[in-house]
Design a protein around this motif. Structure first.
Motif, PDB file in Angstrom:
ATOM      1  N   ARG A 132      62.482  48.031 -24.042  1.00  0.00           N
ATOM      2  CA  ARG A 132      62.706  46.821 -23.245  1.00  0.00           C
ATOM      3  C   ARG A 132      64.200  46.607 -22.994  1.00  0.00           C
ATOM      4  NH1 ARG A 132      63.759  41.405 -24.124  1.00  0.00           N
ATOM      5  NH2 ARG A 132      62.830  40.019 -22.593  1.00  0.00           N
ATOM      6  N   ASP A 133      65.027  46.852 -24.007  1.00  0.00           N
ATOM      7  CA  ASP A 133      66.472  46.675 -23.860  1.00  0.00           C
ATOM      8  C   ASP A 133      67.040  47.639 -22.824  1.00  0.00           C
ATOM      9  OD1 ASP A 133      66.489  44.649 -25.714  1.00  0.00           O
ATOM     10  OD2 ASP A 133      67.180  45.913 -27.374  1.00  0.00           O
ATOM     11  N   HIS A 134      66.503  48.854 -22.781  1.00  0.00           N
ATOM     12  CA  HIS A 134      66.991  49.839 -21.810  1.00  0.00           C
ATOM     13  C   HIS A 134      66.700  49.353 -20.392  1.00  0.00           C
ATOM     14  CE1 HIS A 134      67.455  53.648 -19.623  1.00  0.00           C
ATOM     15  NE2 HIS A 134      68.272  53.986 -20.622  1.00  0.00           N
ATOM     16  N   ALA A 135      65.525  48.795 -20.172  1.00  0.00           N
ATOM     17  CA  ALA A 135      65.177  48.273 -18.843  1.00  0.00           C
ATOM     18  C   ALA A 135      66.099  47.116 -18.457  1.00  0.00           C
ATOM     19  CB  ALA A 135      63.720  47.833 -18.823  1.00  0.00           C
ATOM     20  N   LEU A 136      66.426  46.258 -19.417  1.00  0.00           N
ATOM     21  CA  LEU A 136      67.336  45.147 -19.144  1.00  0.00           C
ATOM     22  C   LEU A 136      68.733  45.657 -18.819  1.00  0.00           C
ATOM     23  CD1 LEU A 136      66.256  42.656 -21.963  1.00  0.00           C
ATOM     24  CD2 LEU A 136      65.849  42.423 -19.516  1.00  0.00           C
ATOM     25  N   CYS A 137      69.186  46.670 -19.557  1.00  0.00           N
ATOM     26  CA  CYS A 137      70.506  47.246 -19.289  1.00  0.00           C
ATOM     27  C   CYS A 137      70.546  47.906 -17.918  1.00  0.00           C
ATOM     28  CB  CYS A 137      70.876  48.251 -20.373  1.00  0.00           C
ATOM     29  SG  CYS A 137      71.286  47.490 -21.956  1.00  0.00           S
ATOM     30  N   MET A 138      69.471  48.568 -17.531  1.00  0.00           N
ATOM     31  CA  MET A 138      69.430  49.205 -16.211  1.00  0.00           C
ATOM     32  C   MET A 138      69.468  48.145 -15.108  1.00  0.00           C
ATOM     33  SD  MET A 138      69.672  52.354 -16.705  1.00  0.00           S
ATOM     34  CE  MET A 138      69.399  52.952 -15.062  1.00  0.00           C
ATOM     35  N   ALA A 139      68.845  46.988 -15.341  1.00  0.00           N
ATOM     36  CA  ALA A 139      68.921  45.889 -14.369  1.00  0.00           C
ATOM     37  C   ALA A 139      70.357  45.369 -14.272  1.00  0.00           C
ATOM     38  CB  ALA A 139      67.969  44.767 -14.766  1.00  0.00           C
ATOM     39  N   LEU A 140      71.051  45.329 -15.395  1.00  0.00           N
ATOM     40  CA  LEU A 140      72.447  44.899 -15.387  1.00  0.00           C
ATOM     41  C   LEU A 140      73.337  45.925 -14.684  1.00  0.00           C
ATOM     42  CD1 LEU A 140      72.611  43.434 -19.000  1.00  0.00           C
ATOM     43  CD2 LEU A 140      73.022  42.160 -16.891  1.00  0.00           C
ATOM     44  N   VAL A 141      73.022  47.206 -14.832  1.00  0.00           N
ATOM     45  CA  VAL A 141      73.758  48.243 -14.111  1.00  0.00           C
ATOM     46  C   VAL A 141      73.541  48.079 -12.611  1.00  0.00           C
ATOM     47  CG1 VAL A 141      73.863  50.742 -13.661  1.00  0.00           C
ATOM     48  CG2 VAL A 141      73.789  49.900 -16.019  1.00  0.00           C
ATOM     49  N   ALA A 142      72.300  47.819 -12.215  1.00  0.00           N
ATOM     50  CA  ALA A 142      71.991  47.630 -10.798  1.00  0.00           C
ATOM     51  C   ALA A 142      72.716  46.406 -10.233  1.00  0.00           C
ATOM     52  CB  ALA A 142      70.491  47.481 -10.606  1.00  0.00           C
ATOM     53  N   ALA A 143      72.933  45.396 -11.067  1.00  0.00           N
ATOM     54  CA  ALA A 143      73.633  44.186 -10.622  1.00  0.00           C
ATOM     55  C   ALA A 143      75.153  44.351 -10.667  1.00  0.00           C
ATOM     56  CB  ALA A 143      73.222  42.998 -11.494  1.00  0.00           C
ATOM     57  N   GLY A 144      75.625  45.476 -11.210  1.00  0.00           N
ATOM     58  CA  GLY A 144      77.060  45.716 -11.282  1.00  0.00           C
ATOM     59  C   GLY A 144      77.728  45.058 -12.471  1.00  0.00           C
ATOM     60  N   LEU A 145      76.948  44.616 -13.461  1.00  0.00           N
ATOM     61  CA  LEU A 145      77.507  43.935 -14.623  1.00  0.00           C
ATOM     62  C   LEU A 145      77.713  44.863 -15.816  1.00  0.00           C
ATOM     63  CD1 LEU A 145      75.440  40.626 -14.389  1.00  0.00           C
ATOM     64  CD2 LEU A 145      77.743  41.067 -13.554  1.00  0.00           C
ATOM     65  N   MET A 146      77.095  46.053 -15.775  1.00  0.00           N
ATOM     66  CA  MET A 146      77.267  47.048 -16.836  1.00  0.00           C
ATOM     67  C   MET A 146      77.383  48.427 -16.205  1.00  0.00           C
ATOM     68  SD  MET A 146      74.789  46.013 -20.027  1.00  0.00           S
ATOM     69  CE  MET A 146      75.865  46.354 -21.404  1.00  0.00           C
ATOM     70  N   THR A 147      77.943  49.355 -16.970  1.00  0.00           N
ATOM     71  CA  THR A 147      77.973  50.760 -16.582  1.00  0.00           C
ATOM     72  C   THR A 147      77.192  51.558 -17.611  1.00  0.00           C
ATOM     73  OG1 THR A 147      80.061  51.062 -17.742  1.00  0.00           O
ATOM     74  CG2 THR A 147      80.186  50.647 -15.381  1.00  0.00           C
ATOM     75  N   ARG A 148      76.623  52.680 -17.166  1.00  0.00           N
ATOM     76  CA  ARG A 148      75.792  53.515 -18.041  1.00  0.00           C
ATOM     77  C   ARG A 148      76.506  54.837 -18.293  1.00  0.00           C
ATOM     78  NH1 ARG A 148      70.009  56.170 -16.319  1.00  0.00           N
ATOM     79  NH2 ARG A 148      69.585  57.199 -18.293  1.00  0.00           N
ATOM     80  N   TYR A 149      76.523  55.250 -19.548  1.00  0.00           N
ATOM     81  CA  TYR A 149      77.072  56.533 -19.938  1.00  0.00           C
ATOM     82  C   TYR A 149      75.955  57.328 -20.608  1.00  0.00           C
ATOM     83  CZ  TYR A 149      81.332  53.843 -19.347  1.00  0.00           C
ATOM     84  OH  TYR A 149      82.311  53.031 -18.851  1.00  0.00           O
ATOM     85  N   SER A 150      75.887  58.617 -20.318  1.00  0.00           N
ATOM     86  CA  SER A 150      74.851  59.477 -20.908  1.00  0.00           C
ATOM     87  C   SER A 150      75.015  59.525 -22.413  1.00  0.00           C
ATOM     88  CB  SER A 150      74.943  60.887 -20.338  1.00  0.00           C
ATOM     89  OG  SER A 150      74.738  60.865 -18.953  1.00  0.00           O
ATOM     90  N   GLY A 151      73.879  59.697 -23.075  1.00  0.00           N
ATOM     91  CA  GLY A 151      73.897  59.777 -24.525  1.00  0.00           C
ATOM     92  C   GLY A 151      74.603  61.030 -25.010  1.00  0.00           C
ATOM     93  N   ASN A 152      75.081  60.986 -26.239  1.00  0.00           N
ATOM     94  CA  ASN A 152      75.747  62.125 -26.857  1.00  0.00           C
ATOM     95  C   ASN A 152      75.362  62.172 -28.333  1.00  0.00           C
ATOM     96  OD1 ASN A 152      77.351  60.158 -28.153  1.00  0.00           O
ATOM     97  ND2 ASN A 152      78.859  60.211 -26.514  1.00  0.00           N
ATOM     98  N   ALA A 153      75.976  63.066 -29.061  1.00  0.00           N
ATOM     99  CA  ALA A 153      75.646  63.215 -30.479  1.00  0.00           C
ATOM    100  C   ALA A 153      75.974  61.947 -31.269  1.00  0.00           C
ATOM    101  CB  ALA A 153      76.398  64.400 -31.068  1.00  0.00           C
TER     102      ALA A 153
END
Length: 146
Positions: A46-67
């Motif tokens: 659920r949190d990932h979906a909320l973060c993706m909505a924030l990315v779409a709104a321009g309020l957050m940026t997404r970085y690919s996962g790493n180790a």
């Protein structure tokens, strides 16, 4: 893009605002100074979906996962997201304002003693009885000997 820069806490849904504030570490009311800027969550939640909505709104940026993040995506608040999350003053009742002022003074008094003390002049209650002060020039003669 100009409308994204004008986002405020009132424009952001409560669950998304909570994610933004958690990512920044500013507390639920947004008044604590920020000490971080990341939120880690994996796909499918659920949190990932909320973060993706924030990315779409321009309020957050997404970085690919790493180790370091265990393969989960890392999200960070943008300047617009930071502006939307912080600096919002909650609507506090008079009692809540008084208690917040008590916490800010960092005195060694209990709350009730602080209310009765001179450290609390703004919230002096007319119901609290204080000893009257007598000017020194009006004191009785025997009082000076004490």
């Amino acid at each position: 893009m100009a409308d994204i820069e004008q986002s405020t806490a009132a424009d952001v849904p409560a669950d998304q605002l909570s994610i933004l504030r958690h990512a920044l570490g500013v507390g639920e009311d947004g008044c604590i100074p920020s000490y971080r800027n990341h939120f880690v969550t994996g796909e499918g939640g659920r949190d990932h979906a909320l973060c993706m909505a924030l990315v779409a709104a321009g309020l957050m940026t997404r970085y690919s996962g790493n180790a370091l993040s265990g393969g989960s995506d890392v999200f960070g608040a943008t300047n617009a997201g930071r502006a939307a999350a912080v600096g919002t003053t909650p609507n506090l009742t008079r009692s809540q304002q008084r208690y917040a002022e008590y916490l800010r003074t960092d005195s060694n008094l209990s709350f009730i003693d602080w209310l009765r003390s001179p450290y609390c002049p703004r919230f002096a209650s007319p119901r609290v009885k204080r000893a009257p002060t007598i000017p020194s020039d009006r004191l009785p003669a025997h009082a000076e000997a004490l």
